[in-house]
Design an enzyme around this catalytic site. Structure first.
Site, mmCIF file in Angstrom:
data_model
loop_
_atom_site.group_PDB
_atom_site.id
_atom_site.type_symbol
_atom_site.label_atom_id
_atom_site.label_comp_id
_atom_site.label_asym_id
_atom_site.label_seq_id
_atom_site.Cartn_x
_atom_site.Cartn_y
_atom_site.Cartn_z
ATOM 1 N N ASP A 223 0.908 -1.048 -0.046
ATOM 2 C CA ASP A 223 -0.065 -0.015 0.032
ATOM 3 C C ASP A 223 0.781 1.231 -0.249
ATOM 4 O O ASP A 223 2.092 1.200 0.237
ATOM 5 C CB ASP A 223 -0.973 -0.215 1.227
ATOM 6 N N ASP A 225 0.038 5.211 0.976
ATOM 7 C CA ASP A 225 -0.210 6.204 2.153
ATOM 8 C C ASP A 225 -0.095 5.421 3.587
ATOM 9 O O ASP A 225 -1.193 4.345 4.038
ATOM 10 C CB ASP A 225 -1.611 6.885 1.907
HETATM 11 MG MG LIG Z 1 -2.889 3.580 3.663
#
Ligand SMILES: [Mg+2]
Length: 381
Positions: A223, A225
Site C-alpha cells: 500500500d 499512504d
Molecule cells: Mg494506507
C-alpha cells in the site's frame, strides 16, 4: 502436445525443474492432502516409476490404470472402490493455488453433492463456457458456447461426494456431460468462483507463462499512504509532491527488496481524484517523483495500481475489495498465496484476505523494514 508427450504423459512435462504433476502434489500436500489416487491411461509407468508410493513426498499415492481412450467419467467410475466418501478431483493439467479451508467452508455451507472451481475469466484469459447464478450455483454449462453472456470456465478442483459417482452409468462417459445437467437442473452444482488465474500444461502456447508462474520469482505488494508516506487525515489527500513526507526506513526497505530480486508493486486507493481534490495528472506527477527518489536510493517500483473512485461508486478496485491485487496477479502472473501484501489499515488486511495474499500491517510496533527483512528471509528458506 507432441513431441513433448511422445515419451511422457502431459502432466510429466517438466516445468521449472520438475514434472508439472510434482508441483500439483506439493501444492495439495501443502493444503493438507495426504492420500492421492492417480487415474492414468497413457504411459502410466512413467508416472509410477517417478512417484512410486509417494513416500518420498511424505504422501500416499495409489494408482488406477485404465484404457488410454477412457474419458474422465469412466476413469473415476472404474476407481470407485478406492474413493473416499468425499474427495477432491483435480485435472492433471491445471495448477491453481487452492485455498482448501475456504473451499471446504463453502462446500459444507451449500450442502450440495458437488462443487466445482470456476475461473471468473473477466480478463478473457480463456473461453467462457458457463454461468454462475447470484446464489453461487452453476446455472448454465455450455461447452459449445451457444448461450449468450457466458462468463467463466470450470477448472476442476472439484469437491465431490462419492454417492454421485455410484449413480453414474457404465460406459465411456464424460463426467461433465453426464453429471452436470441433472445437478444444474436441481441447483445442486455449487461453484467456487476465483479471479486468480490457473496455469496449465494443456496447450503448448500456455507453457511459457506456466513456466514463469512456477519459477516463483518473488514479488511483494505494498500500500502507499501510511506505508511509504505519512497519511493525510481522513478525506484529505496528498495532492502534490510538497505534501509528501517519506516515512523512515522506506527507501532502505525498497532497496533491500530490489537487491533480493523482488518485483515491487504498489496498490493505492486515491479517491481524492473522483472527489475532486486532485487530478490524475497530479497523482502521476507525485508518482514520477516518488519512483525517481526510490531509484536514486537503489530501489525500484515495477508497477503502481490506483483506484480513483469515490467511496460510494461501487467499483471492484477500491480496497477492501481485491480488484487491484487480482489485476497485479494477471499482469505479473503472481502466485498470490505466496505473496505478502503490506498495508497499514484494516481495509488492506481485508483485501489481502479476499485475494488470498499473505497480509502484513505496519504499525507503531512493527516497521516496514522489519516486515520486509522477515519477508526476504522467509523467501530464502
Ligand atoms: Mg494506507
Amino acid at each position: 502436445m507432441r513431441p513433448l508427450t511422445d515419451i511422457r504423459p502431459k502432466p510429466m512435462i517438466e516445468i521449472a525443474g520438475k514434472p508439472f504433476l510434482e508441483h500439483q502434489v506439493e501444492l495439495l500436500r501443502g493444503q493438507g492432502f495426504k492420500k492421492f489416487l492417480f487415474l492414468l491411461g497413457y504411459l502410466p509407468d512413467v508416472v509410477k516409476n517417478y512417484f512410486g508410493d509417494g513416500s518420498k513426498w511424505g504422501v500416499q499415492i495409489e494408482y488406477s490404470v485404465t484404457a488410454v481412450e477412457d474419458l474422465t467419467g469412466r476413469r473415476v467410475k472404474l476407481a470407485e472402490k478406492k474413493l473416499d466418501d468425499c474427495f477432491l478431483l483435480v485435472y492433471c493439467d491445471n495448477y491453481w493455488p487452492l485455498p482448501m479451508d475456504k473451499m471446504w467452508r463453502r462446500f459444507t455451507e451449500v450442502n450440495a453433492p458437488m462443487m466445482v472451481t470456476v475461473y471468473s475469466n473477466q480478463d478473457n484469459y480463456t473461453k467462457s463456457v458457463l454461468k454462475v447464478d447470484d446464489a453461487g450455483f452453476v446455472s448454465v454449462y455450455d461447452k459449445k458456447k451457444k448461450t449468450p453472456d457466458l462468463q467463466g470456465t470450470e477448472i476442476s478442483f472439484a469437491i465431490i461426494r462419492k454417492g454421485l459417482i455410484e449413480q453414474l452409468p457404465d460406459g465411456n462417459i464424460s463426467l461433465e456431460e453426464t453429471l452436470f445437467p441433472p445437478l444444474i437442473a436441481n441447483k445442486q452444482l455449487a461453484a467456487f468462483v476465483t479471479h486468480h488465474r490457473y496455469y496449465s500444461v494443456g496447450d503448448t502456447f500456455r507453457l511459457p507463462i506456466t513456466e514463469q508462474f512456477l519459477s516463483r520469482r518473488p514479488a511483494i505488494i505494498l500500500d502507499r499512504d501510511g506505508v511509504f508516506n505519512e497519511k493525510a487525515p481522513r478525506a484529505q489527500y496528498v495532492r502534490n509532491w510538497s505534501e509528501w513526507k517519506w516515512l523512515p526506513g522506506v527507501k532502505e526497505s525498497l532497496r533491500a527488496l530490489n537487491e533480493a530480486g523482488f518485483k515491487i508493486i504498489v496498490v493505492s486507493n486515491q479517491a481524492g481524484i473522483n472527489r475532486g481534490a486532485m487530478t490524475e495528472a497530479d497523482l502521476h506527477d507525485i508518482h514520477m517523483k516518488m519512483v525517481a527518489e526510490v531509484e536514486q536510493s537503489g530501489g525500484r517500483i515495477d508497477a503502481i495500481y490506483f483506484c480513483p473512485h469515490d467511496w460510494d461508486e461501487g467499483c471492484e478496485c477500491r480496497k477492501p475489495k481485491p480488484g487491484m491485487l487480482f489485476q497485479a496477479q494477471h499482469d505479473f502472473n503472481l502466485d498470490l498465496s505466496r505473496t505478502v501484501f503490506i498495508g497499514d489499515d484494516e481495509r488492506d488486511a481485508q483485501a489481502a484476505e479476499a485475494a488470498g495474499c499473505i497480509p502484513a500491517l505496519v504499525s507503531e510496533k512493527r516497521t516496514l523494514l522489519e516486515i520486509v527483512n522477515e519477508v526476504i528471509a522467509n523467501t530464502k528458506k
